[in-house]
Design a protein around this motif. Structure first.
Motif, PDB file in Angstrom:
ATOM      1  N   ILE A 164       0.862  -1.176   0.000  1.00 49.59           N
ATOM      2  CA  ILE A 164       0.000   0.000   0.000  1.00 49.59           C
ATOM      3  C   ILE A 164       0.901   1.229   0.000  1.00 49.59           C
ATOM      4  N   VAL A 165       0.706   2.095  -0.991  1.00 47.55           N
ATOM      5  CA  VAL A 165       1.495   3.315  -1.112  1.00 47.55           C
ATOM      6  C   VAL A 165       0.586   4.490  -0.790  1.00 47.55           C
ATOM      7  N   GLY A 166       1.071   5.363   0.091  1.00 47.72           N
ATOM      8  CA  GLY A 166       0.282   6.525   0.487  1.00 47.72           C
ATOM      9  C   GLY A 166       0.920   7.810   0.000  1.00 47.72           C
ATOM     10  N   GLU A 167       0.081   8.738  -0.410  1.00 50.50           N
ATOM     11  CA  GLU A 167       0.593  10.047  -0.812  1.00 50.50           C
ATOM     12  C   GLU A 167      -0.386  11.138  -0.417  1.00 50.50           C
ATOM     13  N   TYR A 168       0.153  12.299  -0.159  1.00 52.87           N
ATOM     14  CA  TYR A 168      -0.630  13.464   0.228  1.00 52.87           C
ATOM     15  C   TYR A 168      -1.471  13.937  -0.955  1.00 52.87           C
ATOM     16  N   VAL A 169      -2.717  14.335  -0.666  1.00 47.44           N
ATOM     17  CA  VAL A 169      -3.610  14.882  -1.688  1.00 47.44           C
ATOM     18  C   VAL A 169      -4.108  16.235  -1.182  1.00 47.44           C
ATOM     19  N   GLN A 170      -3.978  17.257  -2.014  1.00 49.82           N
ATOM     20  CA  GLN A 170      -4.492  18.574  -1.638  1.00 49.82           C
ATOM     21  C   GLN A 170      -6.010  18.530  -1.539  1.00 49.82           C
ATOM     22  N   ALA A 171      -6.565  19.505  -0.848  1.00 48.82           N
ATOM     23  CA  ALA A 171      -8.014  19.557  -0.646  1.00 48.82           C
ATOM     24  C   ALA A 171      -8.764  19.535  -1.974  1.00 48.82           C
ATOM     25  N   SER A 172      -8.208  20.139  -3.008  1.00 46.00           N
ATOM     26  CA  SER A 172      -8.885  20.183  -4.310  1.00 46.00           C
ATOM     27  C   SER A 172      -9.043  18.793  -4.928  1.00 46.00           C
ATOM     28  N   GLY A 173      -8.287  17.805  -4.434  1.00 45.48           N
ATOM     29  CA  GLY A 173      -8.358  16.452  -4.975  1.00 45.48           C
ATOM     30  C   GLY A 173      -9.186  15.488  -4.146  1.00 45.48           C
ATOM     31  N   THR A 174      -9.886  15.998  -3.123  1.00 42.80           N
ATOM     32  CA  THR A 174     -10.695  15.122  -2.265  1.00 42.80           C
ATOM     33  C   THR A 174     -12.173  15.263  -2.594  1.00 42.80           C
ATOM     34  N   ARG A 175     -12.974  14.422  -1.980  1.00 41.05           N
ATOM     35  CA  ARG A 175     -14.398  14.323  -2.284  1.00 41.05           C
ATOM     36  C   ARG A 175     -15.147  15.645  -2.138  1.00 41.05           C
ATOM     37  N   ASP A 176     -14.985  16.287  -0.975  1.00 37.85           N
ATOM     38  CA  ASP A 176     -15.755  17.530  -0.782  1.00 37.85           C
ATOM     39  C   ASP A 176     -14.915  18.791  -0.985  1.00 37.85           C
ATOM     40  N   ARG A 177     -13.655  18.617  -1.337  1.00 37.37           N
ATOM     41  CA  ARG A 177     -12.741  19.727  -1.655  1.00 37.37           C
ATOM     42  C   ARG A 177     -12.577  20.713  -0.493  1.00 37.37           C
ATOM     43  N   GLN A 178     -12.760  20.236   0.746  1.00 42.42           N
ATOM     44  CA  GLN A 178     -12.664  21.098   1.923  1.00 42.42           C
ATOM     45  C   GLN A 178     -11.382  20.877   2.718  1.00 42.42           C
ATOM     46  N   ARG A 179     -10.870  19.656   2.674  1.00 32.71           N
ATOM     47  CA  ARG A 179      -9.701  19.312   3.492  1.00 32.71           C
ATOM     48  C   ARG A 179      -8.812  18.352   2.718  1.00 32.71           C
ATOM     49  N   PRO A 180      -7.543  18.305   3.078  1.00 32.27           N
ATOM     50  CA  PRO A 180      -6.606  17.415   2.367  1.00 32.27           C
ATOM     51  C   PRO A 180      -6.887  15.943   2.670  1.00 32.27           C
ATOM     52  N   GLY A 181      -6.182  15.096   1.993  1.00 38.24           N
ATOM     53  CA  GLY A 181      -6.385  13.671   2.204  1.00 38.24           C
ATOM     54  C   GLY A 181      -5.129  12.871   1.969  1.00 38.24           C
ATOM     55  N   VAL A 182      -5.285  11.576   2.112  1.00 39.76           N
ATOM     56  CA  VAL A 182      -4.217  10.622   1.861  1.00 39.76           C
ATOM     57  C   VAL A 182      -4.747   9.630   0.835  1.00 39.76           C
ATOM     58  N   LYS A 183      -4.064   9.547  -0.290  1.00 37.66           N
ATOM     59  CA  LYS A 183      -4.460   8.592  -1.332  1.00 37.66           C
ATOM     60  C   LYS A 183      -3.678   7.302  -1.114  1.00 37.66           C
ATOM     61  N   LEU A 184      -4.408   6.216  -0.884  1.00 34.10           N
ATOM     62  CA  LEU A 184      -3.801   4.901  -0.674  1.00 34.10           C
ATOM     63  C   LEU A 184      -3.990   4.090  -1.953  1.00 34.10           C
ATOM     64  N   THR A 185      -2.885   3.597  -2.498  1.00 30.97           N
ATOM     65  CA  THR A 185      -2.929   2.838  -3.743  1.00 30.97           C
ATOM     66  C   THR A 185      -2.459   1.417  -3.479  1.00 30.97           C
ATOM     67  N   ASN A 186      -3.228   0.451  -3.967  1.00 28.48           N
ATOM     68  CA  ASN A 186      -2.882  -0.965  -3.827  1.00 28.48           C
ATOM     69  C   ASN A 186      -1.933  -1.343  -4.959  1.00 28.48           C
ATOM     70  N   GLN A 187      -0.664  -1.523  -4.626  1.00 29.12           N
ATOM     71  CA  GLN A 187       0.325  -1.947  -5.614  1.00 29.12           C
ATOM     72  C   GLN A 187       0.771  -3.378  -5.353  1.00 29.12           C
ATOM     73  N   GLY A 188      -0.018  -4.106  -4.583  1.00 29.22           N
ATOM     74  CA  GLY A 188       0.312  -5.479  -4.222  1.00 29.22           C
ATOM     75  C   GLY A 188      -0.214  -6.491  -5.221  1.00 29.22           C
ATOM     76  N   PRO A 189      -0.018  -7.772  -4.919  1.00 36.12           N
ATOM     77  CA  PRO A 189      -0.376  -8.846  -5.848  1.00 36.12           C
ATOM     78  C   PRO A 189      -1.833  -9.293  -5.786  1.00 36.12           C
ATOM     79  N   LEU A 190      -2.617  -8.777  -4.828  1.00 36.96           N
ATOM     80  CA  LEU A 190      -4.001  -9.238  -4.650  1.00 36.96           C
ATOM     81  C   LEU A 190      -4.992  -8.088  -4.701  1.00 36.96           C
ATOM     82  N   ASP A 191      -6.202  -8.390  -5.157  1.00 41.18           N
ATOM     83  CA  ASP A 191      -7.316  -7.472  -4.954  1.00 41.18           C
ATOM     84  C   ASP A 191      -7.723  -7.600  -3.488  1.00 41.18           C
ATOM     85  N   LEU A 192      -7.986  -6.477  -2.843  1.00 43.83           N
ATOM     86  CA  LEU A 192      -8.349  -6.490  -1.427  1.00 43.83           C
ATOM     87  C   LEU A 192      -9.838  -6.216  -1.271  1.00 43.83           C
ATOM     88  N   ASP A 193     -10.476  -6.947  -0.370  1.00 44.28           N
ATOM     89  CA  ASP A 193     -11.894  -6.729  -0.096  1.00 44.28           C
ATOM     90  C   ASP A 193     -12.107  -5.391   0.590  1.00 44.28           C
TER      91      ASP A 193
END
Length: 174
Positions: free
Chosen positions: A49-78
């Motif tokens: 799992i790779v995490g990166e900072y996301v500015q508020a403009s890139g989040t759902r409600d565009r009000q606060r920043p976030g963390v984008k978690l990307t699955n770079q592993g070998p399995l689909d996760l439930d």
């Protein structure tokens, strides 16, 4: 004749006992091998799992920043259960916690939906603030997240993800 039959019976009992012991020993060894193989396979499939900072403009409600978690592993996760790992010193934390859309406060964790290989999920966070020269700015630093990754048919995996929170750009006017 009776003695020979008695001796043969005793030998047959000993052979049966040794055979039963050997069979049990083989079964225990096979269970151990399967357990070792399952643990090895579990380790091989450990999510990345790779995490990166996301500015508020890139989040759902565009009000606060976030963390984008990307699955770079070998399995689909439930799903992935995401928690903030508290900083050793509270004044060093770059965020207060995970944003809870229901209450508007912090949540102890967020549960993602299905996270397939290569897909991402953004968790909104509440930035910690600091006062500098009378201005309130977001704190800078690195926060860590515990991600409990779950996939059907496997024991959960525990991943630690570190994310750098950059300083808020300052725009001055002359």
């Amino acid at each position: 004749m009776v003695v020979a039959a008695l001796v043969l019976s005793i030998v047959a009992i000993l052979v049966a006992a040794v055979s039963a012991w050997y069979t049990r020993r083989q079964a225990v060894s096979e269970e151990a091998v399967q357990s070792i193989e399952a643990a090895r396979r579990h380790d091989e499939l450990h999510p990345i799992i790779v995490g990166e900072y996301v500015q508020a403009s890139g989040t759902r409600d565009r009000q606060r920043p976030g963390v984008k978690l990307t699955n770079q592993g070998p399995l689909d996760l439930d799903r992935v259960d995401v928690q903030v790992i508290p900083a050793h010193r509270a004044h060093e934390a770059a965020i207060e916690g995970i944003y809870d859309h229901r209450t508007g406060g912090t949540a102890p964790y967020e549960e993602t939906g299905m996270l397939r290989r290569g897909e991402s999920w953004t968790v909104e966070v509440i930035p910690a603030r600091r006062l500098i020269d009378g201005q309130e700015l977001d704190r800078v630093g690195t926060d860590r997240f515990r991600c409990i990754c779950r996939a059907a048919g496997y024991e959960p995996w525990d991943c630690i993800v570190s994310v750098d929170f950059p300083s808020t750009p300052f725009v001055g006017f002359l």
